[in-house]
Scaffold this active site. Structure first.
Site, PDB file in Angstrom:
ATOM      1  N   LYS A   9       0.813  -1.220   0.000  1.00  0.00           N
ATOM      2  CA  LYS A   9       0.000   0.000   0.000  1.00  0.00           C
ATOM      3  C   LYS A   9       0.851   1.277   0.000  1.00  0.00           C
ATOM      4  CE  LYS A   9      -3.901  -2.272   2.281  1.00  0.00           C
ATOM      5  NZ  LYS A   9      -4.881  -2.184   3.396  1.00  0.00           N
ATOM      6  N   TYR A  49     -12.695  -1.983  -3.109  1.00  0.00           N
ATOM      7  CA  TYR A  49     -13.123  -2.063  -1.709  1.00  0.00           C
ATOM      8  C   TYR A  49     -14.639  -1.932  -1.560  1.00  0.00           C
ATOM      9  CZ  TYR A  49      -8.431  -2.140   0.341  1.00  0.00           C
ATOM     10  OH  TYR A  49      -7.166  -2.515   0.748  1.00  0.00           O
ATOM     11  N   PHE A  57     -15.176   4.011   7.552  1.00  0.00           N
ATOM     12  CA  PHE A  57     -13.822   4.342   7.091  1.00  0.00           C
ATOM     13  C   PHE A  57     -13.686   4.314   5.565  1.00  0.00           C
ATOM     14  CE2 PHE A  57     -13.780  -0.249   8.246  1.00  0.00           C
ATOM     15  CZ  PHE A  57     -13.388  -0.819   7.043  1.00  0.00           C
ATOM     16  N   ARG A  85      -1.699 -14.356   4.736  1.00  0.00           N
ATOM     17  CA  ARG A  85      -2.400 -13.627   5.807  1.00  0.00           C
ATOM     18  C   ARG A  85      -1.644 -13.756   7.130  1.00  0.00           C
ATOM     19  NH1 ARG A  85      -7.123 -11.408   4.542  1.00  0.00           N
ATOM     20  NH2 ARG A  85      -8.057 -11.498   6.602  1.00  0.00           N
ATOM     21  N   THR A  91      -5.122  -7.078  10.783  1.00  0.00           N
ATOM     22  CA  THR A  91      -5.417  -5.794  10.125  1.00  0.00           C
ATOM     23  C   THR A  91      -4.934  -4.617  10.973  1.00  0.00           C
ATOM     24  OG1 THR A  91      -7.377  -6.787   9.144  1.00  0.00           O
ATOM     25  CG2 THR A  91      -7.290  -4.380   9.157  1.00  0.00           C
ATOM     26  N   ARG A 102       2.792  -6.329   9.212  1.00  0.00           N
ATOM     27  CA  ARG A 102       2.072  -5.186   9.799  1.00  0.00           C
ATOM     28  C   ARG A 102       2.635  -4.792  11.155  1.00  0.00           C
ATOM     29  NH1 ARG A 102      -3.697  -7.444   7.649  1.00  0.00           N
ATOM     30  NH2 ARG A 102      -3.918  -6.125   5.794  1.00  0.00           N
ATOM     31  N   ASN A 112      -1.968   0.257   6.786  1.00  0.00           N
ATOM     32  CA  ASN A 112      -1.433  -0.984   7.362  1.00  0.00           C
ATOM     33  C   ASN A 112      -0.548  -1.750   6.377  1.00  0.00           C
ATOM     34  OD1 ASN A 112      -3.445  -1.916   5.702  1.00  0.00           O
ATOM     35  ND2 ASN A 112      -4.526  -3.106   7.243  1.00  0.00           N
ATOM     36  N   HIS A 115      -2.165  -5.503   1.761  1.00  0.00           N
ATOM     37  CA  HIS A 115      -3.458  -6.180   1.642  1.00  0.00           C
ATOM     38  C   HIS A 115      -3.197  -7.594   1.155  1.00  0.00           C
ATOM     39  CE1 HIS A 115      -7.557  -7.140   0.340  1.00  0.00           C
ATOM     40  NE2 HIS A 115      -6.985  -7.646  -0.741  1.00  0.00           N
ATOM     41  N   GLU A 126      -9.811 -10.723  -7.311  1.00  0.00           N
ATOM     42  CA  GLU A 126      -8.867  -9.607  -7.165  1.00  0.00           C
ATOM     43  C   GLU A 126      -7.738  -9.703  -8.196  1.00  0.00           C
ATOM     44  OE1 GLU A 126      -7.850  -9.708  -2.968  1.00  0.00           O
ATOM     45  OE2 GLU A 126      -9.818  -8.920  -2.403  1.00  0.00           O
TER      46      GLU A 126
END
Ligand code: CMP
Length: 137
Positions: A9, A49, A57, A85, A91, A102, A112, A115, A126
């Site tokens: 990100k 998203y 948010f 993950r 998250t 993270r 964070n 993704h 995706e």
């Protein structure tokens, strides 16, 4: 072999963390099958998203995800969805385990750093949103 989708990100790209994060990915035995740096448009971020569109948010998330370039990637390996993950951590970085991406790098629950797809089905959606078949061959 299973594929998953990853985004490094804007907060992490801005801080020159692509290499550090990819080293963690590769040393966990996940293969980076495809990788490219892109600027998300507002429309693209909103579509990506969409599942969060009613969350408080959402507009801040879209603004953040379009604040700078992101590195979108396809990762491959056994059980890669769950394994990536685990490498990412929770998250919310305050809840992430030591040694996760993270925990090490995220700035906040929004910024964070990474993704990762939450299921094999979403990984396919995706990946197809960002990559053509040609880029994965
Ligand atoms: P990601 O795993 O990409 O999925 C949704 C994103 O929304 C999440 O990471 C964060 O970047 C962002 N986000 C911002 N606030 C929250 C929140 N309170 N709970 C979950 N995700 C949030």
């Amino acid at each position: 072999m299973q594929k998953t989708f990853s985004i490094i990100k804007p907060d992490a790209v801005k801080r020159n963390l692509i290499g550090h994060i990819n080293q963690m990915i590769e040393s966990s035995d996940l293969k980076i099958l495809a990788s490219k740096k892109i600027y998300l448009t507002k429309n693209q971020a909103e579509i990506f998203y969409e599942v969060h569109k009613d969350k408080p948010f959402f507009s801040s998330l879209v603004e953040y995800m379009t604040s700078g370039p992101v590195q979108v990637q396809v990762l491959e390996g056994e059980n890669s969805v769950a394994r990536y993950r685990k490498i990412m951590g929770a998250t919310n970085p305050a809840e992430a385990e030591d040694g996760t991406i993270r925990k090490l790098y995220a700035e906040s629950i929004e910024a964070n750093s990474v993704h990762g797809s939450d299921s094999e089905e979403n990984a396919k959606i995706e990946i197809n949103f960002f990559f053509s078949g040609l880029e994965l061959a």
